[in-house]
Design a protein around this motif. Structure first.
Motif, PDB file in Angstrom:
ATOM      1  N   ILE A 114      -1.556 -52.287  27.188  1.00  0.00           N
ATOM      2  CA  ILE A 114      -1.671 -53.595  27.839  1.00  0.00           C
ATOM      3  C   ILE A 114      -2.984 -53.682  28.613  1.00  0.00           C
ATOM      4  CG2 ILE A 114      -0.715 -55.063  29.677  1.00  0.00           C
ATOM      5  CD1 ILE A 114       2.078 -54.132  28.724  1.00  0.00           C
ATOM      6  N   GLU A 115      -3.357 -52.591  29.266  1.00  0.00           N
ATOM      7  CA  GLU A 115      -4.616 -52.577  30.012  1.00  0.00           C
ATOM      8  C   GLU A 115      -5.800 -52.780  29.075  1.00  0.00           C
ATOM      9  OE1 GLU A 115      -6.888 -49.208  32.520  1.00  0.00           O
ATOM     10  OE2 GLU A 115      -4.834 -49.625  33.177  1.00  0.00           O
ATOM     11  N   GLU A 116      -5.726 -52.150  27.902  1.00  0.00           N
ATOM     12  CA  GLU A 116      -6.814 -52.260  26.928  1.00  0.00           C
ATOM     13  C   GLU A 116      -6.802 -53.610  26.217  1.00  0.00           C
ATOM     14  OE1 GLU A 116      -8.295 -50.141  22.806  1.00  0.00           O
ATOM     15  OE2 GLU A 116      -7.065 -48.990  24.185  1.00  0.00           O
ATOM     16  N   THR A 117      -5.612 -54.120  25.914  1.00  0.00           N
ATOM     17  CA  THR A 117      -5.466 -55.371  25.161  1.00  0.00           C
ATOM     18  C   THR A 117      -4.412 -56.237  25.841  1.00  0.00           C
ATOM     19  OG1 THR A 117      -6.000 -54.152  23.147  1.00  0.00           O
ATOM     20  CG2 THR A 117      -5.047 -56.341  22.859  1.00  0.00           C
ATOM     21  N   PRO A 118      -4.817 -57.058  26.814  1.00  0.00           N
ATOM     22  CA  PRO A 118      -3.864 -57.860  27.582  1.00  0.00           C
ATOM     23  C   PRO A 118      -3.013 -58.831  26.751  1.00  0.00           C
ATOM     24  CG  PRO A 118      -6.009 -57.834  28.654  1.00  0.00           C
ATOM     25  CD  PRO A 118      -6.179 -57.186  27.307  1.00  0.00           C
ATOM     26  N   GLU A 119      -3.447 -59.157  25.518  1.00  0.00           N
ATOM     27  CA  GLU A 119      -2.644 -60.063  24.683  1.00  0.00           C
ATOM     28  C   GLU A 119      -1.252 -59.510  24.415  1.00  0.00           C
ATOM     29  OE1 GLU A 119      -6.040 -59.176  22.457  1.00  0.00           O
ATOM     30  OE2 GLU A 119      -6.407 -59.798  24.511  1.00  0.00           O
ATOM     31  N   ILE A 120      -1.093 -58.180  24.509  1.00  0.00           N
ATOM     32  CA  ILE A 120       0.233 -57.591  24.319  1.00  0.00           C
ATOM     33  C   ILE A 120       1.207 -58.169  25.337  1.00  0.00           C
ATOM     34  CG2 ILE A 120       1.589 -55.468  24.511  1.00  0.00           C
ATOM     35  CD1 ILE A 120      -0.704 -53.964  23.315  1.00  0.00           C
ATOM     36  N   ALA A 121       0.740 -58.383  26.571  1.00  0.00           N
ATOM     37  CA  ALA A 121       1.622 -58.916  27.615  1.00  0.00           C
ATOM     38  C   ALA A 121       2.152 -60.290  27.224  1.00  0.00           C
ATOM     39  CB  ALA A 121       0.893 -58.974  28.954  1.00  0.00           C
ATOM     40  N   VAL A 122       1.306 -61.130  26.643  1.00  0.00           N
ATOM     41  CA  VAL A 122       1.743 -62.454  26.192  1.00  0.00           C
ATOM     42  C   VAL A 122       2.764 -62.308  25.075  1.00  0.00           C
ATOM     43  CG1 VAL A 122       0.994 -64.610  25.112  1.00  0.00           C
ATOM     44  CG2 VAL A 122      -0.414 -63.560  26.895  1.00  0.00           C
ATOM     45  N   ASN A 123       2.532 -61.387  24.138  1.00  0.00           N
ATOM     46  CA  ASN A 123       3.488 -61.161  23.058  1.00  0.00           C
ATOM     47  C   ASN A 123       4.820 -60.668  23.606  1.00  0.00           C
ATOM     48  OD1 ASN A 123       1.438 -61.872  21.358  1.00  0.00           O
ATOM     49  ND2 ASN A 123       1.278 -59.903  20.337  1.00  0.00           N
ATOM     50  N   ILE A 124       4.776 -59.798  24.614  1.00  0.00           N
ATOM     51  CA  ILE A 124       5.998 -59.289  25.232  1.00  0.00           C
ATOM     52  C   ILE A 124       6.782 -60.434  25.868  1.00  0.00           C
ATOM     53  CG2 ILE A 124       6.899 -57.898  27.143  1.00  0.00           C
ATOM     54  CD1 ILE A 124       4.563 -55.916  26.501  1.00  0.00           C
ATOM     55  N   ILE A 125       6.103 -61.274  26.617  1.00  0.00           N
ATOM     56  CA  ILE A 125       6.769 -62.424  27.262  1.00  0.00           C
ATOM     57  C   ILE A 125       7.388 -63.330  26.204  1.00  0.00           C
ATOM     58  CG2 ILE A 125       6.365 -64.535  28.601  1.00  0.00           C
ATOM     59  CD1 ILE A 125       4.173 -62.833  30.115  1.00  0.00           C
ATOM     60  N   ARG A 126       6.659 -63.592  25.147  1.00  0.00           N
ATOM     61  CA  ARG A 126       7.155 -64.434  24.060  1.00  0.00           C
ATOM     62  C   ARG A 126       8.419 -63.839  23.428  1.00  0.00           C
ATOM     63  NH1 ARG A 126       2.320 -64.917  21.016  1.00  0.00           N
ATOM     64  NH2 ARG A 126       1.552 -66.429  22.482  1.00  0.00           N
ATOM     65  N   GLU A 127       8.386 -62.539  23.155  1.00  0.00           N
ATOM     66  CA  GLU A 127       9.532 -61.879  22.515  1.00  0.00           C
ATOM     67  C   GLU A 127      10.736 -61.828  23.462  1.00  0.00           C
ATOM     68  OE1 GLU A 127      11.865 -59.755  19.698  1.00  0.00           O
ATOM     69  OE2 GLU A 127      10.276 -61.242  19.608  1.00  0.00           O
ATOM     70  N   LEU A 128      10.516 -61.524  24.726  1.00  0.00           N
ATOM     71  CA  LEU A 128      11.635 -61.500  25.680  1.00  0.00           C
ATOM     72  C   LEU A 128      12.225 -62.894  25.858  1.00  0.00           C
ATOM     73  CD1 LEU A 128      10.313 -58.968  28.336  1.00  0.00           C
ATOM     74  CD2 LEU A 128      11.988 -58.571  26.515  1.00  0.00           C
ATOM     75  N   SER A 129      11.397 -63.906  25.861  1.00  0.00           N
ATOM     76  CA  SER A 129      11.898 -65.289  25.934  1.00  0.00           C
ATOM     77  C   SER A 129      12.743 -65.618  24.712  1.00  0.00           C
ATOM     78  CB  SER A 129      10.737 -66.282  26.031  1.00  0.00           C
ATOM     79  OG  SER A 129      10.066 -66.122  27.242  1.00  0.00           O
ATOM     80  N   ARG A 130      12.311 -65.166  23.542  1.00  0.00           N
ATOM     81  CA  ARG A 130      13.078 -65.389  22.318  1.00  0.00           C
ATOM     82  C   ARG A 130      14.457 -64.724  22.420  1.00  0.00           C
ATOM     83  NH1 ARG A 130      14.971 -63.016  18.317  1.00  0.00           N
ATOM     84  NH2 ARG A 130      14.059 -60.997  18.783  1.00  0.00           N
ATOM     85  N   ILE A 131      14.485 -63.505  22.931  1.00  0.00           N
ATOM     86  CA  ILE A 131      15.751 -62.777  23.081  1.00  0.00           C
ATOM     87  C   ILE A 131      16.671 -63.506  24.059  1.00  0.00           C
ATOM     88  CG2 ILE A 131      16.772 -60.644  23.979  1.00  0.00           C
ATOM     89  CD1 ILE A 131      14.255 -59.195  22.810  1.00  0.00           C
ATOM     90  N   ILE A 132      16.126 -63.974  25.180  1.00  0.00           N
ATOM     91  CA  ILE A 132      16.941 -64.692  26.169  1.00  0.00           C
ATOM     92  C   ILE A 132      17.483 -65.980  25.570  1.00  0.00           C
ATOM     93  CG2 ILE A 132      16.857 -65.949  28.370  1.00  0.00           C
ATOM     94  CD1 ILE A 132      14.825 -63.736  29.266  1.00  0.00           C
ATOM     95  N   ARG A 133      16.658 -66.699  24.834  1.00  0.00           N
ATOM     96  CA  ARG A 133      17.134 -67.934  24.183  1.00  0.00           C
ATOM     97  C   ARG A 133      18.274 -67.632  23.204  1.00  0.00           C
ATOM     98  NH1 ARG A 133      13.901 -72.369  24.987  1.00  0.00           N
ATOM     99  NH2 ARG A 133      11.854 -71.924  25.852  1.00  0.00           N
ATOM    100  N   GLN A 134      18.127 -66.544  22.444  1.00  0.00           N
ATOM    101  CA  GLN A 134      19.181 -66.162  21.499  1.00  0.00           C
ATOM    102  C   GLN A 134      20.470 -65.812  22.240  1.00  0.00           C
ATOM    103  OE1 GLN A 134      18.949 -66.103  18.017  1.00  0.00           O
ATOM    104  NE2 GLN A 134      21.156 -65.846  18.175  1.00  0.00           N
ATOM    105  N   LEU A 135      20.359 -65.085  23.337  1.00  0.00           N
ATOM    106  CA  LEU A 135      21.542 -64.741  24.127  1.00  0.00           C
ATOM    107  C   LEU A 135      22.195 -65.993  24.708  1.00  0.00           C
ATOM    108  CD1 LEU A 135      20.262 -61.556  25.976  1.00  0.00           C
ATOM    109  CD2 LEU A 135      22.006 -61.644  24.184  1.00  0.00           C
ATOM    110  N   ASN A 136      21.382 -66.919  25.205  1.00  0.00           N
ATOM    111  CA  ASN A 136      21.919 -68.186  25.727  1.00  0.00           C
ATOM    112  C   ASN A 136      22.672 -68.947  24.642  1.00  0.00           C
ATOM    113  OD1 ASN A 136      20.898 -67.712  28.270  1.00  0.00           O
ATOM    114  ND2 ASN A 136      19.085 -68.999  27.979  1.00  0.00           N
ATOM    115  N   GLU A 137      22.088 -68.968  23.455  1.00  0.00           N
ATOM    116  CA  GLU A 137      22.742 -69.649  22.342  1.00  0.00           C
ATOM    117  C   GLU A 137      24.064 -68.989  21.988  1.00  0.00           C
ATOM    118  OE1 GLU A 137      21.679 -70.148  17.713  1.00  0.00           O
ATOM    119  OE2 GLU A 137      20.128 -70.861  19.103  1.00  0.00           O
ATOM    120  N   ASN A 138      24.081 -67.648  21.997  1.00  0.00           N
ATOM    121  CA  ASN A 138      25.308 -66.908  21.699  1.00  0.00           C
ATOM    122  C   ASN A 138      26.387 -67.191  22.739  1.00  0.00           C
ATOM    123  OD1 ASN A 138      23.986 -65.806  19.526  1.00  0.00           O
ATOM    124  ND2 ASN A 138      23.699 -63.805  20.455  1.00  0.00           N
TER     125      ASN A 138
END
Length: 141
Positions: A114-138
């Motif tokens: 993440i320190e070397e390539t900060p875009e990973i942090a954005v991808n992590i946030i995106r993926e965790l948001s996707r998981i939370i949305r899926q859990l909410n839907e479930n």
């Protein structure tokens, strides 16, 4: 032993890494540990300290709390990511259903990435948001 190309292909399948440049994913994949587990092996137990996520190269695992199965995860998928991000105890146990080979990414390796390539942090946030949305839907269904 996986080749560099095989490592790239497996790491590329993890949603938090799939939008990154190949050269960066190759570097990240090259530092990951290769681990092998026999069938019916406990990789980790609920409540244990966790500092790694795993990508399944071959085999399947069961995510469970006690005897209740929450999910089965197969080749090309990952597990254990929550403890890497929040450093809390493992929320579930993982047991192999058949012999498994995995790539392990430690929290330290991820933070360095993440320190070397900060875009990973954005991808992590995106993926965790996707998981939370899926859990909410479930929950709502």
């Amino acid at each position: 032993m996986l080749t560099s190309i095989d490592r790239l292909l497996f790491v590329r399948r993890v949603p938090i890494f799939n939008e990154l440049r190949d050269d960066f994913v190759v570097r990240l994949a090259s530092v990951m540990n290769e681990l092998s587990y026999p069938s019916n092996h406990s990789i980790f137990k609920q409540g244990e300290e966790g500092r790694s996520l795993y990508i399944i190269v071959s085999g399947r695992v069961r995510i469970h709390i006690g005897e209740k199965t929450l999910a089965e995860v197969e080749k090309g998928k990952y597990f254990g990511e929550m403890a890497v991000f929040d450093t809390q105890p493992r929320s579930a146990s993982i047991t192999t259903l058949e012999p498994c080979d995995c790539l392990e990414l430690t929290q330290e390796q991820l933070y360095d990435a993440i320190e070397e390539t900060p875009e990973i942090a954005v991808n992590i946030i995106r993926e965790l948001s996707r998981i939370i949305r899926q859990l909410n839907e479930n929950v709502n269904n």
